[in-house]
Design a protein around this motif. Structure first.
Motif, PDB file in Angstrom:
ATOM      1  N   TRP A  12       0.829  -1.203   0.000  1.00 45.51           N
ATOM      2  CA  TRP A  12       0.000   0.000   0.000  1.00 45.51           C
ATOM      3  C   TRP A  12       0.867   1.258   0.000  1.00 45.51           C
ATOM      4  O   TRP A  12       1.812   1.374   0.779  1.00 45.51           O
ATOM      5  CB  TRP A  12      -0.873   0.051   1.237  1.00 45.51           C
ATOM      6  CG  TRP A  12      -2.036  -0.881   1.265  1.00 45.51           C
ATOM      7  CD1 TRP A  12      -2.369  -1.838   0.356  1.00 45.51           C
ATOM      8  CD2 TRP A  12      -3.026  -0.937   2.287  1.00 45.51           C
ATOM      9  NE1 TRP A  12      -3.499  -2.489   0.765  1.00 45.51           N
ATOM     10  CE2 TRP A  12      -3.931  -1.954   1.934  1.00 45.51           C
ATOM     11  CE3 TRP A  12      -3.223  -0.235   3.459  1.00 45.51           C
ATOM     12  CZ2 TRP A  12      -5.028  -2.273   2.726  1.00 45.51           C
ATOM     13  CZ3 TRP A  12      -4.317  -0.554   4.240  1.00 45.51           C
ATOM     14  CH2 TRP A  12      -5.208  -1.559   3.870  1.00 45.51           C
ATOM     15  N   PRO A  13       0.521   2.266  -0.804  1.00 50.69           N
ATOM     16  CA  PRO A  13       1.226   3.554  -0.746  1.00 50.69           C
ATOM     17  C   PRO A  13       1.165   4.182   0.656  1.00 50.69           C
ATOM     18  O   PRO A  13       2.087   4.882   1.066  1.00 50.69           O
ATOM     19  CB  PRO A  13       0.490   4.419  -1.768  1.00 50.69           C
ATOM     20  CG  PRO A  13      -0.077   3.441  -2.743  1.00 50.69           C
ATOM     21  CD  PRO A  13      -0.447   2.229  -1.908  1.00 50.69           C
ATOM     22  N   ALA A  14       0.109   3.906   1.414  1.00 50.59           N
ATOM     23  CA  ALA A  14      -0.026   4.476   2.762  1.00 50.59           C
ATOM     24  C   ALA A  14       1.131   4.081   3.672  1.00 50.59           C
ATOM     25  O   ALA A  14       1.500   4.862   4.559  1.00 50.59           O
ATOM     26  CB  ALA A  14      -1.345   4.016   3.393  1.00 50.59           C
ATOM     27  N   ILE A  15       1.730   2.927   3.450  1.00 46.48           N
ATOM     28  CA  ILE A  15       2.821   2.462   4.309  1.00 46.48           C
ATOM     29  C   ILE A  15       3.962   3.484   4.312  1.00 46.48           C
ATOM     30  O   ILE A  15       4.522   3.781   5.361  1.00 46.48           O
ATOM     31  CB  ILE A  15       3.331   1.074   3.870  1.00 46.48           C
ATOM     32  CG1 ILE A  15       2.203   0.039   3.963  1.00 46.48           C
ATOM     33  CG2 ILE A  15       4.551   0.653   4.671  1.00 46.48           C
ATOM     34  CD1 ILE A  15       1.642  -0.165   5.357  1.00 46.48           C
ATOM     35  N   GLU A  16       4.298   4.028   3.175  1.00 51.53           N
ATOM     36  CA  GLU A  16       5.359   5.042   3.111  1.00 51.53           C
ATOM     37  C   GLU A  16       4.822   6.454   3.321  1.00 51.53           C
ATOM     38  O   GLU A  16       5.361   7.218   4.103  1.00 51.53           O
ATOM     39  CB  GLU A  16       6.100   4.955   1.767  1.00 51.53           C
ATOM     40  CG  GLU A  16       6.948   3.707   1.628  1.00 51.53           C
ATOM     41  CD  GLU A  16       7.975   3.566   2.745  1.00 51.53           C
ATOM     42  OE1 GLU A  16       8.605   4.574   3.126  1.00 51.53           O
ATOM     43  OE2 GLU A  16       8.142   2.442   3.257  1.00 51.53           O
ATOM     44  N   LYS A  17       3.733   6.794   2.632  1.00 53.89           N
ATOM     45  CA  LYS A  17       3.218   8.166   2.698  1.00 53.89           C
ATOM     46  C   LYS A  17       2.806   8.580   4.110  1.00 53.89           C
ATOM     47  O   LYS A  17       3.040   9.706   4.537  1.00 53.89           O
ATOM     48  CB  LYS A  17       2.017   8.328   1.767  1.00 53.89           C
ATOM     49  CG  LYS A  17       2.365   8.318   0.298  1.00 53.89           C
ATOM     50  CD  LYS A  17       1.097   8.481  -0.522  1.00 53.89           C
ATOM     51  CE  LYS A  17       1.380   8.602  -1.995  1.00 53.89           C
ATOM     52  NZ  LYS A  17       0.130   8.791  -2.765  1.00 53.89           N
ATOM     53  N   TRP A  18       2.181   7.682   4.851  1.00 50.97           N
ATOM     54  CA  TRP A  18       1.643   8.039   6.155  1.00 50.97           C
ATOM     55  C   TRP A  18       2.707   8.066   7.235  1.00 50.97           C
ATOM     56  O   TRP A  18       2.450   8.496   8.351  1.00 50.97           O
ATOM     57  CB  TRP A  18       0.519   7.097   6.543  1.00 50.97           C
ATOM     58  CG  TRP A  18      -0.705   7.198   5.675  1.00 50.97           C
ATOM     59  CD1 TRP A  18      -0.797   7.729   4.410  1.00 50.97           C
ATOM     60  CD2 TRP A  18      -2.003   6.738   5.991  1.00 50.97           C
ATOM     61  NE1 TRP A  18      -2.068   7.622   3.931  1.00 50.97           N
ATOM     62  CE2 TRP A  18      -2.844   7.006   4.884  1.00 50.97           C
ATOM     63  CE3 TRP A  18      -2.547   6.115   7.096  1.00 50.97           C
ATOM     64  CZ2 TRP A  18      -4.178   6.686   4.868  1.00 50.97           C
ATOM     65  CZ3 TRP A  18      -3.894   5.783   7.080  1.00 50.97           C
ATOM     66  CH2 TRP A  18      -4.697   6.075   5.977  1.00 50.97           C
ATOM     67  N   ARG A  19       3.921   7.599   6.934  1.00 47.89           N
ATOM     68  CA  ARG A  19       5.016   7.695   7.915  1.00 47.89           C
ATOM     69  C   ARG A  19       5.358   9.159   8.180  1.00 47.89           C
ATOM     70  O   ARG A  19       5.867   9.499   9.239  1.00 47.89           O
ATOM     71  CB  ARG A  19       6.263   6.977   7.401  1.00 47.89           C
ATOM     72  CG  ARG A  19       6.164   5.490   7.457  1.00 47.89           C
ATOM     73  CD  ARG A  19       7.481   4.874   6.989  1.00 47.89           C
ATOM     74  NE  ARG A  19       7.308   3.492   6.653  1.00 47.89           N
ATOM     75  CZ  ARG A  19       7.377   2.496   7.523  1.00 47.89           C
ATOM     76  NH1 ARG A  19       7.608   2.745   8.777  1.00 47.89           N
ATOM     77  NH2 ARG A  19       7.203   1.251   7.132  1.00 47.89           N
ATOM     78  N   ASP A  20       5.102  10.000   7.209  1.00 50.88           N
ATOM     79  CA  ASP A  20       5.349  11.426   7.332  1.00 50.88           C
ATOM     80  C   ASP A  20       4.068  12.075   7.842  1.00 50.88           C
ATOM     81  O   ASP A  20       3.088  12.188   7.106  1.00 50.88           O
ATOM     82  CB  ASP A  20       5.748  11.989   5.958  1.00 50.88           C
ATOM     83  CG  ASP A  20       5.923  13.498   5.969  1.00 50.88           C
ATOM     84  OD1 ASP A  20       5.861  14.120   7.053  1.00 50.88           O
ATOM     85  OD2 ASP A  20       6.127  14.063   4.883  1.00 50.88           O
ATOM     86  N   GLY A  21       4.079  12.464   9.119  1.00 54.35           N
ATOM     87  CA  GLY A  21       2.892  13.095   9.687  1.00 54.35           C
ATOM     88  C   GLY A  21       2.456  14.318   8.913  1.00 54.35           C
ATOM     89  O   GLY A  21       1.273  14.640   8.865  1.00 54.35           O
ATOM     90  N   GLY A  22       3.409  14.985   8.260  1.00 50.70           N
ATOM     91  CA  GLY A  22       3.080  16.168   7.473  1.00 50.70           C
ATOM     92  C   GLY A  22       2.142  15.859   6.318  1.00 50.70           C
ATOM     93  O   GLY A  22       1.276  16.669   5.972  1.00 50.70           O
TER      94      GLY A  22
END
Length: 147
Positions: free
Chosen positions: A33-43
Motif C-alpha cells: 500500500w502507498p499508505a505504508i510510506e506516505k503516512w510515515r510522514d505526519g506532514g
C-alpha cells in the motif's frame, strides 16, 4: 499476491478463520500500500486532513481503567501522540498511549483512501465490503482483536 497464496494454504482459500474458529494472521497483506510510506510522514496526513476532528482512544485498551475517548483535530493528535511518542516511556502513564480507532476516516477524506486497497479477503463470504474503517497510531500501538 504472495500473501494470499500463503494464507490461503492455511485456510483452504475460503475463510480467514480455521475450522476451530481461530483467527489467521495475514503477514505482509498491506505492505504494498502507498499508505505504508506516505503516512510515515505526519506532514502528509496533516496536509490532507489536519483540521478534521476525529475520535481518539486514550489508554492501553478499552478494558483498561484509565481508558477514555476524546475528540481532537488530526494535527493535534499527530503532534501530541505520534511525533512526540519518543518523549514518553510506556511506563510513564497510559495517558500517553492513544490511537484513532474504528473511524470512517476515508469518508472524511477520499484522498487517503487512494493510499490503500481493500484486500480481496475482506469480501469473502459476503461478496462486498461492509465497512472500511481506520486504525492509526504510533509504532507498537496495540488494539485488542476485533470481530
Amino acid at each position: 499476491r504472495d500473501y494470499m497464496a500463503k494464507s490461503a494454504a492455511s485456510t483452504n482459500g475460503e475463510r480467514c478463520v480455521d475450522d476451530h474458529g481461530t483467527p489467521v494472521v495475514l503477514q505482509g497483506a498491506v505492505s504494498h500500500w502507498p499508505a505504508i510510506e506516505k503516512w510515515r510522514d505526519g506532514g502528509y496526513v496533516v496536509e490532507k486532513i489536519g483540521d478534521r476532528t476525529v475520535p481518539i482512544e486514550v489508554g492501553e485498551t478499552y478494558v483498561h481503567d484509565a481508558w477514555s475517548q476524546k475528540l481532537m483535530a488530526v494535527r493535534d493528535f499527530i503532534d501530541e501522540y505520534i511525533d512526540n511518542v519518543g518523549e514518553h516511556s510506556r511506563d510513564d502513564s497510559t495517558k500517553n498511549v492513544a490511537y484513532l480507532a474504528q473511524h470512517e476516516l476515508f469518508e472524511q477524506c477520499p484522498d487517503l483512501k487512494r493510499d490503500i486497497e481493500e484486500p480481496m479477503y475482506c469480501v469473502l463470504g459476503t461478496g462486498s465490503v461492509c465497512a472500511v474503517n481506520a486504525w492509526f497510531g504510533p509504532a507498537n500501538t496495540v488494539s485488542p482483536a476485533h470481530t
